[in-house]
Design an enzyme around this catalytic site. Sequence first.
Site, PDB file in Angstrom:
ATOM      1  N   LYS A   1       0.817  -1.215   0.000  1.00  0.00           N
ATOM      2  CA  LYS A   1       0.000   0.000   0.000  1.00  0.00           C
ATOM      3  C   LYS A   1       0.849   1.262   0.000  1.00  0.00           C
ATOM      4  O   LYS A   1       0.389   2.320  -0.427  1.00  0.00           O
ATOM      5  CB  LYS A   1      -0.969  -0.046   1.155  1.00  0.00           C
ATOM      6  CG  LYS A   1      -2.012  -1.127   0.867  1.00  0.00           C
ATOM      7  CD  LYS A   1      -2.997  -1.385   1.925  1.00  0.00           C
ATOM      8  CE  LYS A   1      -4.086  -2.318   1.448  1.00  0.00           C
ATOM      9  NZ  LYS A   1      -3.806  -3.723   1.755  1.00  0.00           N
TER      10      LYS A   1
HETATM   11  C1  LIG Z   1      -4.440  -4.732   1.322  1.00  0.00           C
HETATM   12  C2  LIG Z   1      -3.672  -6.010   1.196  1.00  0.00           C
HETATM   13  C3  LIG Z   1      -4.100  -7.040   0.354  1.00  0.00           C
HETATM   14  C4  LIG Z   1      -5.391  -6.955  -0.424  1.00  0.00           C
HETATM   15  O1  LIG Z   1      -5.355  -5.932  -1.373  1.00  0.00           O
HETATM   16  P1  LIG Z   1      -6.729  -5.416  -2.027  1.00  0.00           P
HETATM   17  O2  LIG Z   1      -6.319  -4.296  -2.904  1.00  0.00           O
HETATM   18  O3  LIG Z   1      -7.583  -4.998  -0.890  1.00  0.00           O
HETATM   19  O4  LIG Z   1      -7.297  -6.571  -2.746  1.00  0.00           O
HETATM   20  C5  LIG Z   1      -3.300  -8.148   0.239  1.00  0.00           C
HETATM   21  N1  LIG Z   1      -2.155  -8.278   0.946  1.00  0.00           N
HETATM   22  C6  LIG Z   1      -1.724  -7.312   1.775  1.00  0.00           C
HETATM   23  C7  LIG Z   1      -0.461  -7.516   2.529  1.00  0.00           C
HETATM   24  C8  LIG Z   1      -2.459  -6.147   1.916  1.00  0.00           C
HETATM   25  O5  LIG Z   1      -2.020  -5.180   2.745  1.00  0.00           O
END
Ligand SMILES: *Cc1c(COP(=O)(O)O)cnc(C)c1O
Length: 466
Positions: free
Chosen positions: A112
């Site tokens: 993210k």
């Molecule tokens: C947020 C997240 C996901 C899922 O991503 P989405 O965009 O919500 O599908 C998967 N793995 C990790 C480590 C995350 O932080």
Amino acid sequence: MRYISTRGTAPILDFQQVTLAGLARDGGLYLPESWPQLSPDQIAALRGASYVDTAVAVMMPFIGATMTPAELRALCVQAYGRFAHAGVTPLVQLDHRHWLLELFHGPTLAFKDVALQLLGLLFERFLTGTERQLTVVGATSGDTGSAAIDALAGRMGVDVFMLHPAGRVSDVQRRQMTTVLAPNIHNIAIDGSFDDAQALVKAMFNDRAFSGRFALSAVNSINWARLMAQVVYYFYAAVRLGAPERPVAFSVPTGNFGDVFAGYVAAKMGLPVAKLIVATNVNDILHRALSTGTYAQGTVVATPSPSMDIQVSSNFERLLFDLGGRDGTANAAQMHGFEATRAMQLTDRQRDGARALFASDRVDLNDMALAMRWAHECAGETIDPHTAIGLSAARRAGLGADVPVVTLATAHPAKFRDAVERATGARPVLPARVGDLFDREERFATLPATFAAVTDYVAARATPAP
Ligand SMILES: *Cc1c(COP(=O)(O)O)cnc(C)c1O
């Protein structure tokens, strides 16, 4: 570029407005009016380009006149300069056909950061010199919160209220949020699940009086600019593995359908994608929807991959809207049906469209642990539980032998040390860049999962819009 809502009646926005907006006023999500195209020659020209140069080439068509390429480039240099790897999102080979795309080299150890480091700078740029004050409210299953807080702490013009489900995020995740003591950061532990927290955030946006009074904005993956920033690494990885001549498959550990939707956007822009594998844990609403055509909410089960413990995937609406022919009225009716009954049927057109590009799989605890052990013992790589779910699905997807498969490595293994140690016997070490996380003071409020409790808390601390 102009942005339209999936439900057809919210105002049309430009890039700056869509970046600062959250949910559209009609309850929908914003999407570009059309998909920009990169030709095979333009894609081939990205071979050997740096991450920042790739980012400018891929994102500029979405930004339009809001910024010049040089201005965008300067923000990308600043955002991606904070990553601990010179390649920003390096590819690591596991065997003759499987690869990891490591997206966790940012400040908070999860993918993210790739989008939020840029989003924080976009917010600051668009708010500087204006009277505007934004109130960012978000729900996090762990990683969005820490990445958003790192990106927005101390920035002018923004107050941040981040809701996480109490006791359902890892200790590293919680501390990455709660030890940031900047006065514009407010952490709230909600007595409930992530879906409860997300429902409260949605309710705040849908309360026009409240959302107008505090100029609410979103940093969840409902924010278009976040998805846009994630499109970049699909191009970056694919050209390194032979695109545009050779199609590449991606396996994406999925919760809110944001990251994998960015892969869909890359394909829509012209990147040859052989398959997008939607990998879920036992919270498998997306796997059920894609394999049976019925999108039906189940009960959330807590797992060692908490960022995917989700039973309502906000961004799925974007896919259904696009596959369904971009009919806002029909989409609004379909989504209202889901909101009323917690279940809905995909149309034939949506199912056929999804089947052409997506595969899906559900990975249970045992298969997750097996994938972690395989990576550790056979490929010498330590992977986190989320990545393991993607890798497990990738290894049994049954794609043609000539297709390289890239699993998105979404979190650093040290972020989920206990689960990694249980599966592999090895305890990952926290990288030096997170420093003395366990010695710092924490600050957060704990609130019941009620609209009144949360809005009272926010109203007492946020700056009203001028
Ligand atoms: C947020 C997240 C996901 C899922 O991503 P989405 O965009 O919500 O599908 C998967 N793995 C990790 C480590 C995350 O932080």
